[in-house]
Write a protein that holds these residues in place. Structure first.
Motif, short mmCIF file in Angstrom:
data_model
loop_
_atom_site.label_atom_id
_atom_site.label_comp_id
_atom_site.label_asym_id
_atom_site.label_seq_id
_atom_site.Cartn_x
_atom_site.Cartn_y
_atom_site.Cartn_z
N ASP A 1 58.42 2.18 70.92
CA ASP A 1 58.71 1.55 72.20
C ASP A 1 59.24 0.14 71.95
OD1 ASP A 1 58.94 1.15 74.87
OD2 ASP A 1 56.81 0.73 75.22
N LYS B 1 63.27 0.81 81.01
CA LYS B 1 63.43 1.46 79.70
C LYS B 1 63.71 2.95 79.86
CE LYS B 1 59.59 -0.45 78.04
NZ LYS B 1 58.51 -0.85 77.12
N ASP C 1 58.90 -0.54 82.51
CA ASP C 1 58.91 0.86 82.05
C ASP C 1 60.00 1.67 82.74
OD1 ASP C 1 56.84 0.50 80.27
OD2 ASP C 1 55.28 1.06 81.70
N PHE D 1 63.89 3.09 69.01
CA PHE D 1 63.72 3.25 70.46
C PHE D 1 64.59 4.38 70.98
CE2 PHE D 1 65.48 2.07 74.69
CZ PHE D 1 64.33 2.26 75.45
#
Length: 304
Positions: free
Chosen positions: A92, A10, A7, A86
């Motif tokens: 996601d 990203k 996470d 995204f």
């Protein structure tokens, strides 16, 4: 110490994307589409590809990147849809190979994911040097007598502990101390000057590295151009040498449709009208693949 996670990776890529939306590739990223991200991918791998990025490409697409496989990459356009949504913040990414390719498209480092996780908590050379000072010594200083003064001194206060110290007469040495932070500031200033000079060059004489379909052929244009000429509805995209030769042509029964029993003319239907082209490829306006001419098409549609 908290470890980096997928996470975190990203989120860092999303932050870099927001930054790059106003950069050199803003025309591809402000309103990203599958086709624009595919073209940006081609540009990156032609200009900046490295072994790590080539491995990311192979993991995502399942084949090696080569400069002459643009047609193969076009077939993979739909694979860019998860990256498009995204970047737009609509969905996601769960596929790690797709996340790594997203990092490539916005040139986020460190990448790929395993490297991003490993660098966390490790004191890099840059962080070590940040608190390091470099001393420039005056060569005219005579060190002969100074070396004699560097005798070990034994502390008599604690006989059981022999404390050794080195005496030096640094006051007699002409020196200058330049911290890494100061050097870094000078380097940043130099880079800003270079970038500004390059920006002025691009502003005065923009380098034309893109192409746009104009009526019946492709023209080379500036990638950031806002003047789109006759083909105002056609997007500006990076130059692809094979497509640059494509032209729309007029035909008649006298046109040499075949050479050595192979089609020399290609066609595609647009707005219920047949259009003819000099080479194979894709229709520049609707993206449909061009088909080789056949005797049936000649007989049915082409008249004197």
């Amino acid at each position: 110490m908290k470890k980096n996670t997928l996470d975190d990776y990203k989120q860092a890529i999303q932050a870099k994307y927001e930054e790059d939306k106003s950069g050199d590739y803003s025309s591809f990223l402000i309103n990203p589409s599958r086709a624009k991200l595919r073209d940006l991918c081609t540009i990156h791998y032609k200009e900046n590809g490295n072994p790590v990025d080539f491995a990311i490409f192979r993991n995502f697409f399942g084949f090696e990147f080569e400069e002459d496989n643009s047609k193969e990459l076009k077939k993979q356009t739909d694979k860019f849809r998860p990256l498009e949504t995204f970047f737009k913040g609509e969905t996601d990414l769960t596929d790690i190979s797709a996340v790594d390719l997203a990092a490539v498209l916005v040139n986020y480092n460190p990448r790929p994911l395993n490297r991003f996780i490993k660098v966390n908590g490790i004191k890099t050379e840059a962080s070590i040097e940040e608190n390091t000072s470099y001393t420039i010594v005056d060569k005219s200083t005579d060190f002969t007598t100074e070396e004699k003064k560097k005798e070990p001194i034994i502390s008599h206060d604690h006989p059981s502990k022999r404390t050794v110290a080195l005496q030096s007469t640094l006051a007699q040495i002409q020196h200058k101390t330049i911290s890494v932070k100061q050097m870094f500031k000078i380097l940043i200033l130099f880079v800003i000057i270079l970038v500004s000079a390059y920006g002025m060059k691009e502003l005065i004489v923009p380098e034309k590295q893109c192409m746009q379909w104009q009526n019946d052929h492709y023209e080379i244009v500036d990638c950031s151009s806002t003047t789109q000429g006759i083909g105002a509805i056609n997007e500006i995209k990076p130059i692809i040498e094979e497509e640059l030769k494509l032209k729309k042509i007029e035909v008649s029964l006298q046109t040499p449709f075949f050479q050595k029993n192979k089609a020399a003319v290609w066609y595609c239907k647009k707005d219920n009208k047949i259009e003819y082209f000099n080479e194979a490829g894709y229709h520049p306006e609707n993206g449909k693949p061009l088909k080789p001419i056949s005797q049936y098409i000649i007989t049915k549609y082409i008249k004197e």
